[in-house]
Design a protein around this motif. Structure first.
Motif, PDB file in Angstrom:
ATOM      1  N   LYS A  27      34.317  47.308  42.225  1.00 28.21           N
ATOM      2  CA  LYS A  27      34.515  46.024  42.117  1.00 28.21           C
ATOM      3  C   LYS A  27      34.917  46.494  40.978  1.00 28.21           C
ATOM      4  N   TRP A  28      34.036  47.326  39.966  1.00 29.32           N
ATOM      5  CA  TRP A  28      34.425  46.731  38.557  1.00 29.32           C
ATOM      6  C   TRP A  28      35.400  48.000  39.593  1.00 29.32           C
ATOM      7  N   PHE A  29      35.718  48.710  39.675  1.00 30.57           N
ATOM      8  CA  PHE A  29      36.172  49.939  39.409  1.00 30.57           C
ATOM      9  C   PHE A  29      38.556  49.539  40.421  1.00 30.57           C
ATOM     10  N   ILE A  30      38.124  48.715  41.314  1.00 27.82           N
ATOM     11  CA  ILE A  30      38.850  47.834  41.832  1.00 27.82           C
ATOM     12  C   ILE A  30      39.678  46.686  41.172  1.00 27.82           C
ATOM     13  N   LYS A  31      38.811  46.231  40.039  1.00 30.42           N
ATOM     14  CA  LYS A  31      39.679  44.708  39.072  1.00 30.42           C
ATOM     15  C   LYS A  31      40.054  46.706  38.287  1.00 30.42           C
ATOM     16  N   ALA A  32      39.729  47.709  37.319  1.00 29.24           N
ATOM     17  CA  ALA A  32      40.233  48.209  36.160  1.00 29.24           C
ATOM     18  C   ALA A  32      41.450  48.625  36.933  1.00 29.24           C
ATOM     19  N   TYR A  33      41.110  49.342  37.852  1.00 31.13           N
ATOM     20  CA  TYR A  33      42.870  49.438  38.087  1.00 31.13           C
ATOM     21  C   TYR A  33      44.359  49.292  39.274  1.00 31.13           C
ATOM     22  N   ASN A  34      43.310  47.901  38.947  1.00 33.70           N
ATOM     23  CA  ASN A  34      43.973  47.103  39.880  1.00 33.70           C
ATOM     24  C   ASN A  34      44.706  47.567  41.420  1.00 33.70           C
ATOM     25  N   ILE A  35      43.916  48.206  42.230  1.00 32.83           N
ATOM     26  CA  ILE A  35      44.059  48.349  43.253  1.00 32.83           C
ATOM     27  C   ILE A  35      44.294  47.079  43.919  1.00 32.83           C
ATOM     28  N   ASN A  36      45.455  48.191  44.970  1.00 38.40           N
ATOM     29  CA  ASN A  36      45.606  47.027  46.501  1.00 38.40           C
ATOM     30  C   ASN A  36      45.186  47.472  47.574  1.00 38.40           C
ATOM     31  N   MET A  37      43.730  46.204  47.952  1.00 33.02           N
ATOM     32  CA  MET A  37      42.829  46.850  49.132  1.00 33.02           C
ATOM     33  C   MET A  37      43.116  46.224  49.978  1.00 33.02           C
ATOM     34  N   LEU A 126      48.388  62.538  41.105  1.00 30.93           N
ATOM     35  CA  LEU A 126      47.330  61.691  41.815  1.00 30.93           C
ATOM     36  C   LEU A 126      46.712  60.190  40.422  1.00 30.93           C
ATOM     37  N   ALA A 127      47.405  59.227  40.452  1.00 30.88           N
ATOM     38  CA  ALA A 127      46.611  58.463  39.518  1.00 30.88           C
ATOM     39  C   ALA A 127      45.045  57.717  39.908  1.00 30.88           C
ATOM     40  N   PRO A 128      43.897  57.301  38.988  1.00 28.06           N
ATOM     41  CA  PRO A 128      42.529  56.932  39.607  1.00 28.06           C
ATOM     42  C   PRO A 128      42.980  55.507  41.214  1.00 28.06           C
TER      43      PRO A 128
END
Length: 275
Positions: A27-37, A126-128
């Motif tokens: 959850k932290w990673f998704i928010k920190a890197y603004n990942i499009n889930m 490739l970025a995170p």
């Protein structure tokens, strides 16, 4: 900094089924890197047993379209172009003021480098936040795989501008293919916190990290031959890195609208086949 030890330690956590701790990290990673889930097959942090499962998440069907034109190549990954162009005098451009050796990149054997002399190369970072599975830019048959031990420097654009021979110094897996139009090499470059590099035909290549170069040869024909179609998955990074591709002379021409810092998306137009 002990980059290998830190990377392997992070890798152990990334592979662990740590329950709520894994979910919290995702959850932290998704928010920190603004990942499009929304484009992922599994969309919620709770859907993944390990951080690695999340990081190498599969895309939802239809999220990427593979250009099926037999006269073109498609981008093999989501990322951004660091450099691409001609291989001149056995050298590739890393960044302004920095070149590196084709032979060193491919593991040190001049015979492996020879088919690519005076050819072309492309380096995609490739970025995170990116999708971390690697696909084939064109149909090909695997001829050789080489594990090359090395450092684990970060491979972000800033490091590329400051660390000489970065991609020829880091740990990497070199894959060399035959195609109808010439030779293709795809080099999967490790980096700090890259916990694992895998291929679909051999599984995990690293870790463990080795001290020697290892080579595997593959048959061109028969039941053991490995034929991959354009767009097929060929490998993946567990915690991202860089793919350097090299091509035979007079084989391809890159998309003229693409260059340094161009964002790439798996399946979109990469290059045109010349031969």
């Amino acid at each position: 900094m002990p980059k290998h030890a830190i990377s392997r330690l992070v890798g152990k956590f990334a592979a662990a089924k740590a329950g709520w701790l894994t979910t919290k990290a995702i959850k932290w990673f998704i928010k920190a890197y603004n990942i499009n889930m929304s484009e992922a097959k599994l969309k919620n942090a709770e859907d993944f047993e390990t951080f690695n499962d999340f990081f190498t998440r599969e895309l939802e069907e239809g999220a990427r379209h593979i250009d099926n034109d037999s006269k073109t190549l498609c981008y093999p990954v989501d990322g951004a172009i660091s450099q691409q162009g001609d291989i001149e005098q056995g050298q590739l451009i890393q960044a302004k003021g920095f070149n590196y050796s084709l032979t060193s990149l491919l593991g040190g054997d001049a015979n492996d480098a020879k088919p690519f002399e005076k050819g072309k190369f492309s380096c995609i970072y490739l970025a995170p936040k990116d999708y971390h599975r690697i696909h084939m830019p064109m149909a090909a048959t695997l001829r050789k795989m080489i594990y090359v031990p090395g450092d684990l420097f970060s491979v972000n654009p800033l490091t590329a501008q400051n660390v000489p021979d970065l991609f020829a110094r880091n740990e990497r897996v070199v894959t060399i293919f035959d195609t109808e139009h010439g030779s293709l090499a795809m080099v999967l470059v490790g980096a700090t916190i890259v916990a694992s590099i895998e291929t679909i035909w051999a599984g995990t290549i690293t870790p463990p990290a080795g001290k020697d170069v290892f080579t595997w040869d593959y048959p061109a024909k028969g039941v053991d031959a490995i034929h991959l179609k354009k767009g097929d998955e060929m490998g993946r990074f567990k915690l991202g890195s860089t793919v350097v591709s090299t091509f035979s002379p007079n084989m391809i021409e890159f998309n003229k609208s693409a260059g340094e810092e161009t964002v790439t998306r798996l399946g979109e137009h990469y290059a045109d086949i010349c031969s």
